[in-house]
Design a protein around this motif. Structure first.
Motif, PDB file in Angstrom:
ATOM      1  N   VAL A  52     -50.434  22.529 -16.953  1.00 12.52           N
ATOM      2  CA  VAL A  52     -51.483  21.742 -16.310  1.00 12.52           C
ATOM      3  C   VAL A  52     -51.027  20.292 -16.123  1.00 12.52           C
ATOM      4  O   VAL A  52     -51.342  19.651 -15.112  1.00 12.52           O
ATOM      5  CB  VAL A  52     -52.784  21.810 -17.143  1.00 12.52           C
ATOM      6  CG1 VAL A  52     -53.822  20.825 -16.620  1.00 12.52           C
ATOM      7  CG2 VAL A  52     -53.351  23.230 -17.125  1.00 12.52           C
ATOM      8  N   ASN A  53     -50.263  19.780 -17.074  1.00 12.31           N
ATOM      9  CA  ASN A  53     -49.801  18.392 -17.027  1.00 12.31           C
ATOM     10  C   ASN A  53     -48.447  18.259 -16.331  1.00 12.31           C
ATOM     11  O   ASN A  53     -47.807  17.202 -16.405  1.00 12.31           O
ATOM     12  CB  ASN A  53     -49.700  17.818 -18.444  1.00 12.31           C
ATOM     13  CG  ASN A  53     -49.659  16.302 -18.458  1.00 12.31           C
ATOM     14  OD1 ASN A  53     -50.254  15.641 -17.605  1.00 12.31           O
ATOM     15  ND2 ASN A  53     -48.941  15.740 -19.423  1.00 12.31           N
ATOM     16  N   ALA A  54     -48.011  19.311 -15.650  1.00  8.52           N
ATOM     17  CA  ALA A  54     -46.698  19.301 -15.005  1.00  8.52           C
ATOM     18  C   ALA A  54     -46.668  18.370 -13.788  1.00  8.52           C
ATOM     19  O   ALA A  54     -47.711  17.998 -13.241  1.00  8.52           O
ATOM     20  CB  ALA A  54     -46.323  20.717 -14.576  1.00  8.52           C
ATOM     21  N   ARG A  55     -45.455  18.040 -13.387  1.00 11.95           N
ATOM     22  CA  ARG A  55     -45.205  17.362 -12.119  1.00 11.95           C
ATOM     23  C   ARG A  55     -44.388  18.303 -11.253  1.00 11.95           C
ATOM     24  O   ARG A  55     -43.563  19.078 -11.753  1.00 11.95           O
ATOM     25  CB  ARG A  55     -44.454  16.043 -12.337  1.00 11.95           C
ATOM     26  CG  ARG A  55     -45.364  14.941 -12.921  1.00 11.95           C
ATOM     27  CD  ARG A  55     -46.381  14.555 -11.861  1.00 11.95           C
ATOM     28  NE  ARG A  55     -47.347  13.558 -12.282  1.00 11.95           N
ATOM     29  CZ  ARG A  55     -48.589  13.822 -12.642  1.00 11.95           C
ATOM     30  NH1 ARG A  55     -49.011  15.076 -12.704  1.00 11.95           N
ATOM     31  NH2 ARG A  55     -49.431  12.861 -12.944  1.00 11.95           N
ATOM     32  N   ALA A  56     -44.607  18.260  -9.932  1.00 12.89           N
ATOM     33  CA  ALA A  56     -43.915  19.180  -9.034  1.00 12.89           C
ATOM     34  C   ALA A  56     -43.801  18.587  -7.636  1.00 12.89           C
ATOM     35  O   ALA A  56     -44.727  17.916  -7.163  1.00 12.89           O
ATOM     36  CB  ALA A  56     -44.640  20.530  -8.976  1.00 12.89           C
ATOM     37  N   LEU A  57     -42.672  18.822  -7.004  1.00 11.21           N
ATOM     38  CA  LEU A  57     -42.437  18.451  -5.605  1.00 11.21           C
ATOM     39  C   LEU A  57     -41.691  19.589  -4.907  1.00 11.21           C
ATOM     40  O   LEU A  57     -40.891  20.296  -5.526  1.00 11.21           O
ATOM     41  CB  LEU A  57     -41.603  17.170  -5.499  1.00 11.21           C
ATOM     42  CG  LEU A  57     -42.294  15.848  -5.830  1.00 11.21           C
ATOM     43  CD1 LEU A  57     -41.272  14.723  -5.869  1.00 11.21           C
ATOM     44  CD2 LEU A  57     -43.398  15.535  -4.820  1.00 11.21           C
TER      45      LEU A  57
END
Length: 240
Positions: free
Chosen positions: A213-218
């Protein structure tokens, strides 16, 4: 004998709130840093970005970041009925169709350790700003992330990989694990050179923990030949 069933206003309100929080939803944006032409939902033409020889030699992922300025410029609602909600800082739909309890799915100005380049070792990727933002989502949610982009092959018989460069983070926002969440590769054969191909792959991810849930993604691409890429839009859908 007849029976009457009455629900208090408080109970009804709680039930409606629970239903809303359990509902999925989506948001749409063209706020990519590298999209300097065209607008969301109006144009399928973007700005060419080169996947370079250096990236190719190092098998480096090219990430596509977000930008607050481009988001405000590109995310212009293209309808009048119903009256659109303000899109700035949110997305084209202005949050009207968000999942319950969620007010944003993008952080257009994010700039943390995740956004820096990694140009050493076996897993390399470019620097890029912003991120998809799931911090208001729930463990158990399912992500469907559609990435709309044009490809202009420069060499015949080119294979293109598409991924989310995903970084799980702990409660202190420290990155615990970074990896490429890949989809099916796309092959461009003979006769493809110089032609523009519109792609709309959908990548999926589940949120099994708070670190997800606290991930970062691009979004990112990698190819086995030099190619031109035009990032266009993304539709982020949370399923519950």
């Amino acid at each position: 004998m007849s029976f009457s069933i009455f629900a208090s206003q408080g109970v009804t309100s709680n039930v409606n709130e629970a239903i809303q929080l359990a509902s999925g939803g989506y948001e749409f944006t063209a706020g990519f840093t590298d999209r300097t032409t065209g607008q969301a939902g109006v144009s399928a033409e973007g700005s060419n970005v080169l996947y370079t020889q250096d990236m190719l030699d190092n098998e480096r992922w090219m990430r596509f970041g977000f930008d607050t300025t481009q988001q405000a410029t590109n995310d212009i609602p293209y309808w009048t009925d119903p009256p659109p909600a303000p899109a700035t800082g949110i997305g084209v739909f202005g949050g009207s169709y968000m999942p319950g309890g969620v007010t944003r799915l993008f952080n257009f100005g994010d700039n943390t350790a995740y956004n820096a380049a990694d140009e050493a070792g076996d897993f390399q990727y470019t620097a890029a700003g912003g991120s998809l933002d799931f911090t208001q989502c729930n463990v158990g949610d399912l992500l469907l992330a559609r990435f709309d982009f044009n490809v202009v092959p420069q060499v015949a018989n080119t294979t293109l990989e598409i991924a989310l460069i995903w970084a799980n983070r702990d409660a202190n926002d420290a990155i615990t694990y970074t990896f490429a969440l890949t989809g099916d590769p796309v092959f461009y054969g003979q006769g493809s050179v110089g032609k523009t191909f519109l792609n709309r792959p959908v990548l999926t991810a589940y949120f099994a923990s708070q670190e997800d849930v606290n991930a970062r993604a691009l979004f990112a691409i990698r190819a086995d030949n030099i190619v031109q890429i035009q990032p266009l839009t993304t539709l982020i859908n949370i399923v519950r």
